[in-house]
Design a protein around this motif. Structure first.
Motif, short mmCIF file in Angstrom:
data_model
loop_
_atom_site.label_atom_id
_atom_site.label_comp_id
_atom_site.label_asym_id
_atom_site.label_seq_id
_atom_site.Cartn_x
_atom_site.Cartn_y
_atom_site.Cartn_z
N GLU B 201 0.86 -1.37 0.32
CA GLU B 201 -0.30 0.37 0.25
C GLU B 201 0.32 1.21 0.06
O GLU B 201 1.89 1.30 1.06
CB GLU B 201 -0.83 -0.28 1.23
CG GLU B 201 -2.00 0.96 1.31
CD GLU B 201 -2.96 1.19 2.77
OE1 GLU B 201 -3.30 2.09 2.50
OE2 GLU B 201 -2.08 0.45 3.90
N THR B 202 0.46 1.99 -0.80
CA THR B 202 1.31 3.46 -0.52
C THR B 202 0.44 4.26 -0.43
O THR B 202 -0.53 4.37 -0.89
CB THR B 202 1.46 3.60 -2.38
OG1 THR B 202 2.23 2.73 -2.22
CG2 THR B 202 2.26 5.42 -2.07
N LEU B 203 1.24 5.53 0.59
CA LEU B 203 0.32 6.24 1.26
C LEU B 203 1.71 7.85 0.77
O LEU B 203 2.54 7.26 0.60
CB LEU B 203 0.53 6.28 3.00
CG LEU B 203 -0.19 4.30 3.13
CD1 LEU B 203 0.20 4.77 4.76
CD2 LEU B 203 -1.28 4.68 3.13
N ASP B 204 0.89 8.71 1.01
CA ASP B 204 1.23 10.21 1.16
C ASP B 204 1.85 10.99 2.51
O ASP B 204 1.39 10.44 3.67
CB ASP B 204 0.51 10.95 0.15
CG ASP B 204 -0.24 11.73 0.49
OD1 ASP B 204 -0.56 11.24 1.34
OD2 ASP B 204 -1.20 12.06 -0.43
N LEU B 205 1.98 11.71 2.84
CA LEU B 205 2.38 11.82 4.48
C LEU B 205 1.61 12.77 4.28
O LEU B 205 1.38 12.34 6.06
CB LEU B 205 3.82 12.97 3.67
CG LEU B 205 5.16 12.87 3.59
CD1 LEU B 205 6.21 13.57 2.82
CD2 LEU B 205 6.34 11.44 4.68
N ALA B 206 0.69 13.64 3.74
CA ALA B 206 -0.82 13.61 4.46
C ALA B 206 -1.26 12.86 4.72
O ALA B 206 -1.62 13.32 5.94
CB ALA B 206 -1.93 14.29 3.32
N ALA B 207 -1.24 11.20 4.45
CA ALA B 207 -2.17 10.02 4.88
C ALA B 207 -1.36 9.63 6.26
O ALA B 207 -2.24 9.91 7.65
CB ALA B 207 -1.63 8.93 4.17
N VAL B 208 -0.53 10.33 6.72
CA VAL B 208 0.26 9.68 7.56
C VAL B 208 0.73 11.12 8.70
O VAL B 208 0.79 11.15 10.03
CB VAL B 208 1.42 9.58 7.68
CG1 VAL B 208 1.17 7.40 7.49
CG2 VAL B 208 2.78 9.81 7.37
N GLY B 209 0.13 12.24 8.41
CA GLY B 209 -0.23 13.71 9.59
C GLY B 209 1.14 14.00 9.44
O GLY B 209 1.41 14.50 10.42
N VAL B 210 1.98 13.91 8.58
CA VAL B 210 3.98 14.71 9.22
C VAL B 210 3.69 15.61 7.58
O VAL B 210 3.82 15.22 6.60
CB VAL B 210 4.47 13.56 8.82
CG1 VAL B 210 5.77 13.84 8.71
CG2 VAL B 210 4.70 12.55 10.20
N THR B 211 4.65 16.87 8.36
CA THR B 211 5.20 18.28 6.81
C THR B 211 6.40 17.63 7.76
O THR B 211 7.30 18.08 8.79
CB THR B 211 3.98 19.03 7.45
OG1 THR B 211 2.88 18.76 7.06
CG2 THR B 211 4.59 19.77 6.73
#
Lengths: 317, 249
Positions: B201-211
């Motif tokens: 599964e590919t997630l982006d940084l927004a999906a893990v809530g990290v900037t």
């Protein structure tokens, strides 16, 4: 002004020499105001030793029975509670510091510089990467706290102070977690000098062939007053204990004299010794990479050379 | 479900000789072989062994970085991980942000254990596991050479400067793997084929809530100071004389 908090490493009664090296590193920061923080069940003896290091402005103590063991999970929140307006929080890059300092950094939301090897300014530092094959200069923001582990091999220990610094007891302001408990520590008992700080180190590689054969190095080391180290290959093969490993993932050392017996000199090993003042390599393979960094190289059979050296080296200096 | 998260970092292979770019802007990584960080391979092996003993039910491999990280995740799946999570980003991820990402995933996956390599052999930071444990407010057992799971606790032996230290930790917890924890298994061809069908599964940084933030800016890269090659001596006597001249014998 830079306010630097150095976390003392100790065994409950004796300050580890790594702490005086952290103080030396902190002193290289212009306008450094240095405090040493001692966390212990009973801090008196260690605090007194820390107060006698040149450059230390004050020693802070935090006492609690649980600090008898240096567990990162319990110590980190206590350190964070004592951080105050310190701008830099330093610890040694020993297993104590490597375990503890990132936990402190994360609780502070601060970046960590691992293996800090040179200070360029209050915000600019050098550190090794890729097993020491490159040195990176990093810059941190002036308005943020920064945490570092100090590469102890890169600094000469700060000397003795002319007058002892004041010692101030702090009150523990935070609750400490109980989810991590010390069970035991097993150490190979040794009367030899500590590998990390010894002036002389005799070290063996896979060519020793067995734990039994390592005894010839112990005998030579005892004659020389040296500590005994080992390559990763020798430790993996079970010839030497894990705490004897020298290199990228073991101990990084800077003795006056390092003698490598039957160590070919993988880059990861050389990383651990390149600050040694004098390196001697003994290996039967004339092409061994260790000869590229050795001040003195001798090609031959270590099983003949070690006893002969022991005979000729005579007394320890 | 008893789930273990394992960190998989894509790094320049252990055997590649690293060179600094002549202009000092970095190290040469173009066209060099990339692999799973060796300590992460050990971490994964340990997770698989814990699962094989019936003490965990699922092993999830996690990587953070550019699209190419999926190669290392596929290798992790071939080794035996059940599924993979790829947090895809081209940004520089410092250990603190990596720890924040793992924390977010540990919550999402209700992880029982997170096992990471003790350090990555590229930046040699040795930080992410400890930072994750701090942010997660859970125990950490770093530099592990032996792990025993006993119900909701674990006994972990750690390689420390003094020797071997044993800790008892409550789960969930973070463990970081040292060299001698185990010897990772070799991947077999049928496993590589099977791995292609396992979920990634590919997630982006927004999906893990990290900037991500750049807290430490790399200003310059230099090659290390070189030791000059010394002299070869012909026998022990000559060596002892040389050491005497330096006041070392």
């Amino acid at each position: 002004m830079s306010k630097i908090l150095v976390i003392a490493e100790h065994d409950g009664s004796k300050l580890n020499p790594a702490t005086a090296k952290c103080v030396a590193c902190a002193s290289a920061i212009p306008g450094a105001d240095i405090s040493v923080l001692v966390l212990a069940a009973s801090a008196g003896a260690v605090a007194a030793q820390a107060a006698n290091i040149a450059g230390v402005a004050r020693v802070l103590t935090l006492e609690n029975a649980v600090f008898a063991q240096a567990l990162a999970a319990t110590i980190a929140p206590a350190v964070v509670g004592a951080t105050g307006d310190h701008t830099h929080i330093f610890g040694p890059s020993t297993t104590f510091g490597k375990d503890l300092m990132p936990r402190i950094a994360a609780l502070l939301g601060a970046p960590q510089i691992s293996d800090l090897m040179a200070v360029e300014s209050a915000t600019r530092f050098k550190r090794p990467i890729y097993a020491g094959n490159a040195i990176v200069t990093v810059e941190c923001a002036a308005d943020s706290k920064v945490v570092a582990t100090v590469r102890v091999a890169s600094f000469e220990a700060a000397g003795a102070a002319s007058a002892a610094a004041p010692i101030e007891a702090l009150q523990l302001s935070v609750e400490l977690p109980t989810h991590t408990r010390f069970v035991a520590v097993t150490a190979a008992r040794s009367d030899r000098p500590d590998l990390q700080t010894a002036a002389r180190v005799v070290s063996g590689g896979r060519a020793l062939g067995s734990a039994e054969n390592f005894k010839i190095l112990y005998s030579l080391a005892d004659k020389m007053g040296a500590a005994v180290g080992a390559s990763r290959a020798a430790v993996d093969a079970g010839y030497a204990a894990n705490e004897m490993q020298v290199g990228q993932t073991g101990k990084i050392i800077a003795p006056e004299l390092y003698m490598a017996f039957g160590i070919s000199g993988a880059i990861q090993h050389l990383t651990g010794i390149k600050d040694a003042r004098t390196i001697v390599a003994i290996n039967k393979d004339p092409e061994a990479p260790i000869f590229e960094v050795a001040d003195f190289g001798l090609v031959g059979d270590l099983f003949q050379i070690v006893p002969e050296l022991e005979k000729q080296l005579g007394q320890k200096a | 479900m008893k789930r273990i998260l394992v960190a998989i970092k894509r790094v320049v292979d252990y055997n590649v000789r690293i060179r600094v770019k002549p202009d000092g802007t970095g190290v040469i990584t173009d066209g060099v072989k990339m692999s799973i960080n060796p300590f992460d391979e050990i971490a994964l092996e340990e997770a698989l062994r814990i699962k094989e003993k019936g003490q965990a039910e699922e092993v999830v491999a996690v990587s953070i970085g550019p699209a190419d990280c999926q190669q290392q995740l596929r290798t992790a799946l071939a080794m035996g991980a059940d599924r993979a999570l790829h947090v895809q980003t081209d940004a520089v991820i410092e250990p603190l942000d990596a720890a924040r990402i793992f924390k977010s995933l540990a919550d999402r996956e209700q992880a029982l254990l997170a096992i990471l390599g003790k350090q990555a052999i590229d930046d040699d930071c040795n930080q992410t596991g400890q930072m994750l444990a701090a942010l997660w407010n859970r125990p950490q057992a770093t530099f592990a050479s032996k792990v025993e799971i006993n119900g909701d606790k674990a006994l972990v032996t750690r390689e420390v400067d003094a020797g071997l230290e044993t800790l008892e930790i409550d789960l969930p917890a973070v463990i970081t793997a040292d060299l001698r924890l185990n010897e990772p298994r070799y991947v077999k061809l049928p496993d590589i084929m099977k791995a292609k069908k396992k979920p990634l599964e590919t997630l982006d940084l927004a999906a893990v809530g990290v900037t991500p933030a750049e807290r430490l800016r790399a200003v310059k890269f230099d090659p290390p100071a070189q030791r000059s090659k010394g002299v070869m001596v012909k026998d022990v006597q000559e060596l002892v004389e040389a050491l005497k001249r330096r006041g070392l014998a």
